[in-house]
Design an enzyme around this catalytic site. Structure first.
Site, PDB file in Angstrom:
ATOM      1  CD  GLU A   1      11.323 -19.569   2.015  1.00  0.00           C
ATOM      2  OE1 GLU A   1      12.342 -19.629   2.733  1.00  0.00           O
ATOM      3  OE2 GLU A   1      10.210 -19.247   2.458  1.00  0.00           O
TER       4      GLU A   1
ATOM      5  CB  CYS B   1       6.296 -18.073  24.243  1.00  0.00           C
ATOM      6  SG  CYS B   1       6.353 -19.587  23.262  1.00  0.00           S
TER       7      CYS B   1
ATOM      8  CB  CYS C   1       9.100 -17.613  28.472  1.00  0.00           C
ATOM      9  SG  CYS C   1      10.648 -18.460  28.038  1.00  0.00           S
TER      10      CYS C   1
ATOM     11  CE1 TYR D   1      13.104 -23.026   5.787  1.00  0.00           C
ATOM     12  CE2 TYR D   1      14.310 -21.985   3.979  1.00  0.00           C
ATOM     13  CZ  TYR D   1      13.296 -21.963   4.926  1.00  0.00           C
ATOM     14  OH  TYR D   1      12.458 -20.893   4.987  1.00  0.00           O
TER      15      TYR D   1
ATOM     16  CG  ASP E   1      14.132 -21.945   9.813  1.00  0.00           C
ATOM     17  OD1 ASP E   1      13.503 -22.566  10.690  1.00  0.00           O
ATOM     18  OD2 ASP E   1      14.152 -20.703   9.743  1.00  0.00           O
TER      19      ASP E   1
ATOM     20  CB  CYS F   1       8.163 -24.526  26.340  1.00  0.00           C
ATOM     21  SG  CYS F   1       9.894 -24.311  25.813  1.00  0.00           S
TER      22      CYS F   1
ATOM     23  CB  CYS G   1      11.472 -19.028  20.626  1.00  0.00           C
ATOM     24  SG  CYS G   1      12.332 -20.273  21.595  1.00  0.00           S
TER      25      CYS G   1
END
Length: 303
Positions: free
Chosen positions: A51, A216, A213, A134, A152, A222, A206
């Site tokens: 991370e 997705c 889309c 985060y 994030d 959305c 995204c």
DNA sequence: CATACGTGGTT
DNA sequence: TAACCAAGTAT
């Protein structure tokens, strides 16, 4: 009649139930299991290291460094005992080398103050050097399976678009944290998977410059579905070429690649503007990224 | 809230 | 080719 102080109507975010129902099957099919830190058996320390390395550096560039790093220093105690010069060289060209310094400090704090165990509580994690909101949440969720909002840039973007906006603001806000938290199911292990899936969706489908889309799983829930991302920068960008950061980077590259201590004349040769070199060198010393030997030559810090 | 902080992949 | 931007943090 709505009160004047209320914000204009925005598309409602999906319920946690609907989100999980759509997102988790998609994640099972698209999870990048090839990322080395997702291998079964990765330690909490390994997740934390991944991370920190991934802060502002693409995961594809991080992966090989992470492999070598974890091979060399598998535990916090191992990294704590390493010469700092070795740590900075292994960090290589990932950028923002102060992160490497903070990571070693983090290893020392965990080794000395936490008995070598990475904390599971985000509040405790956030006290560690180089660990912010985060990264603390990411470790608590991705390794320990906790139920916390992991926010994030990917998640902020996905949540903004679910709510009908093209992108989130410049910085993580209370509202971002609250909106993301409102999407999490009650069950912690499920919430943890939703958190990772939300991030993965932002990384793979995204994305910042374009939406996919058609691919997705959330498109029918959305508020931004089917819309184009406006052209132009979503926020103010900093230049790099010719800046102080650029000069610092050149000096660090020289010292990383040097066999031994480096004379001042060689440092001066990295940049045409002597004043900028002076400034960069002074800052790097101040930051603990470089040091001098008894002869006044420059080198990466031994400790 | 804005800015400094590295480096390179992608469009 | 540049611009854009990347699993952010500290100040």
């Amino acid at each position: 009649m709505r009160a004047a102080s209320e914000t204009p109507t925005e598309p409602a975010l999906p319920s946690p139930e609907l989100l999980a129902e759509r997102l988790l099957p998609w994640f099972d099919a698209n999870n990048r299991t090839e990322l080395p830190w997702r291998r079964p058996g990765t330690t909490a320390w390994g997740v934390l290291v991944s991370e920190v390395m991934s802060q502002q550096t693409q995961v594809a560039r991080v992966a090989p460094v992470w492999e070598a790093w974890m091979e060399r220093w598998p535990t916090p105690a191992d990294l704590a005992a390493a010469p700092t010069a070795d740590v900075l060289r292994e960090w290589g060209r990932m950028g923002y080398p102060r992160r490497a310094l903070r990571l070693q400090e983090c290893a020392r704090a965990i080794a000395e103050d936490h008995g070598g165990t990475v904390p599971a509580d985000p509040a405790e994690l956030e006290k560690l050097p180089g660990i912010g909101n985060y990264t603390a949440a990411a470790v608590a969720v991705f390794h320990y399976g906790g139920r916390h909002a992991v926010v994030d840039t990917n998640v902020r973007r996905v949540v903004a678009r679910l709510g009908g906006r093209a992108d989130a603001g410049t910085a993580t806000t209370r509202a971002d944290l609250a909106a993301t938290a409102s999407l999490l199911p009650e069950d912690a292990p499920t919430a943890a998977r939703v958190s990772l899936a939300l991030m993965e969706l932002g990384a793979l489908v995204c994305t910042a410059r374009k939406t996919e889309c058609a691919a997705c799983p959330l498109s029918d829930a959305c508020g931004f579905s089917g819309q184009e991302v406006p052209a132009g920068p979503s926020r103010k960008r900093q230049r790099y070429k010719g800046t102080n950061r650029h000069v610092r980077g050149e000096v660090m590259a020289l010292l990383r690649d040097a066999d031994g201590p480096v004379e001042r004349a060689r440092i001066d040769a990295v940049w045409h503007d002597a004043r900028m070199v002076n400034e960069a060198v002074a800052q790097l010393i101040e930051d603990g990224l470089i040091g001098t030997d008894e002869a006044g030559r420059f080198e990466l810090p031994s400790r």
